[in-house]
Write an enzyme that holds these catalytic residues in place. Structure first.
Site, PDB file in Angstrom:
ATOM      1  N   LYS A 123     -23.595 -11.940  14.307  1.00 38.51           N
ATOM      2  CA  LYS A 123     -22.146 -12.111  14.360  1.00 38.51           C
ATOM      3  C   LYS A 123     -21.691 -12.498  15.762  1.00 38.51           C
ATOM      4  CE  LYS A 123     -21.196  -8.679  10.729  1.00 38.51           C
ATOM      5  NZ  LYS A 123     -20.596  -7.350  10.441  1.00 38.51           N
TER       6      LYS A 123
ATOM      7  N   GLU B 199     -30.096  -3.403   4.524  1.00 36.15           N
ATOM      8  CA  GLU B 199     -29.391  -3.215   5.787  1.00 36.15           C
ATOM      9  C   GLU B 199     -29.694  -1.856   6.409  1.00 36.15           C
ATOM     10  OE1 GLU B 199     -25.249  -4.911   6.622  1.00 36.15           O
ATOM     11  OE2 GLU B 199     -24.859  -2.830   6.087  1.00 36.15           O
TER      12      GLU B 199
ATOM     13  N   HIS C  57     -36.982 -13.029 -18.889  1.00 31.45           N
ATOM     14  CA  HIS C  57     -37.648 -14.265 -19.293  1.00 31.45           C
ATOM     15  C   HIS C  57     -37.951 -15.167 -18.106  1.00 31.45           C
ATOM     16  CE1 HIS C  57     -36.924 -13.169 -23.438  1.00 31.45           C
ATOM     17  NE2 HIS C  57     -35.661 -12.937 -23.138  1.00 31.45           N
TER      18      HIS C  57
END
Length: 235
Positions: free
Chosen positions: A204, A61, A90
């Site tokens: 937003k 951000e 792994h």
């Protein structure tokens, strides 16, 4: 207190004595000079697992920006990835070892684990298992992290390690401030504003418009004005 201690350490004018400046410079140079545009944070302790998520949000951000502070095109920022040792050792290490040369791996290790569990002596007839008897799980995790770092280094993959003597509030305060200050320094090196998030706000605002929040009607109209796109697949 831990945060204040790190602020004091990073006030050093000599960058070689300023851990946040060194960290920012190393990752910036890895990106811009070595094309290592992915940073993997890999804690080897369950108590630190969520720090990788915190780092990913901070780094992405703050540094993923389209323009410099003076308005020039930039499109900079490394992609942060969270992993967890030994689980992702792994599941992801094969990629880190032999995949694209585009990553820096940052390990987090803990010297002393609270309630560290001893590994019991067992299977004396199986040398591949019996050697662990008398060790602890904490020792095993540290050895796994060091071994993974050594293997990556031998393969020409850059790594760094942040060592916690133990996970305490003081240590966490130091850790958070180290990365916050390093992010601010990195913003300066990239020439971007590390303290805004313009396109997060745009998404937003579109959501506000779609949900009917007053004052965001224009954002809704933008989306609804887009012509429908033909479906590529039908389920």
């Amino acid at each position: 207190a831990g945060a204040a201690a790190m602020v004091a350490r990073c006030a050093a004018p000599d960058p070689w004595r300023n851990p946040a400046a060194l960290l920012a410079a190393a990752l910036y140079l890895a990106d811009t000079r070595l094309e290592r545009n992915v940073v993997v944070m890999m804690p080897y302790a369950d108590r630190l697992a969520l720090t990788a998520d915190w780092f990913a949000q901070l780094w992405a951000e703050s540094l993923g920006k389209a323009k410099t502070r003076d308005g020039r095109p930039a499109h900079v920022g490394q992609t942060p990835v969270g992993a967890l040792g030994t689980t992702d050792q792994h599941s992801q290490l094969q990629l880190y070892m032999e995949g694209p040369h585009d990553k820096v791996i940052v390990f987090l290790t803990v010297d002393r684990q609270p309630g560290d569990l001893p590994i019991p002596a067992a299977y004396p007839d199986l040398p591949a298992a019996s050697y662990l008897g008398g060790r602890t799980l904490g020792e095993l995790f540290v050895a796994e992290a060091r071994g993974t770092a050594a293997a990556l280094t031998k393969a020409g993959r850059p790594t760094a390690t942040v060592r916690f003597p133990e996970v305490t509030p003081h240590a966490m305060g130091e850790f958070f401030l180290l990365w916050q200050l390093a992010t601010a320094y990195a913003g300066g090196l990239y020439g971007v504003d590390a303290f805004d998030q313009p396109d997060v706000e745009a998404s937003k605002q579109y959501a506000y418009g779609l949900l009917g929040r007053p004052g965001f009607e224009a954002r809704r109209a933008e989306i609804e004005a887009e012509p429908p796109r033909p479906a590529r697949y039908t389920l």
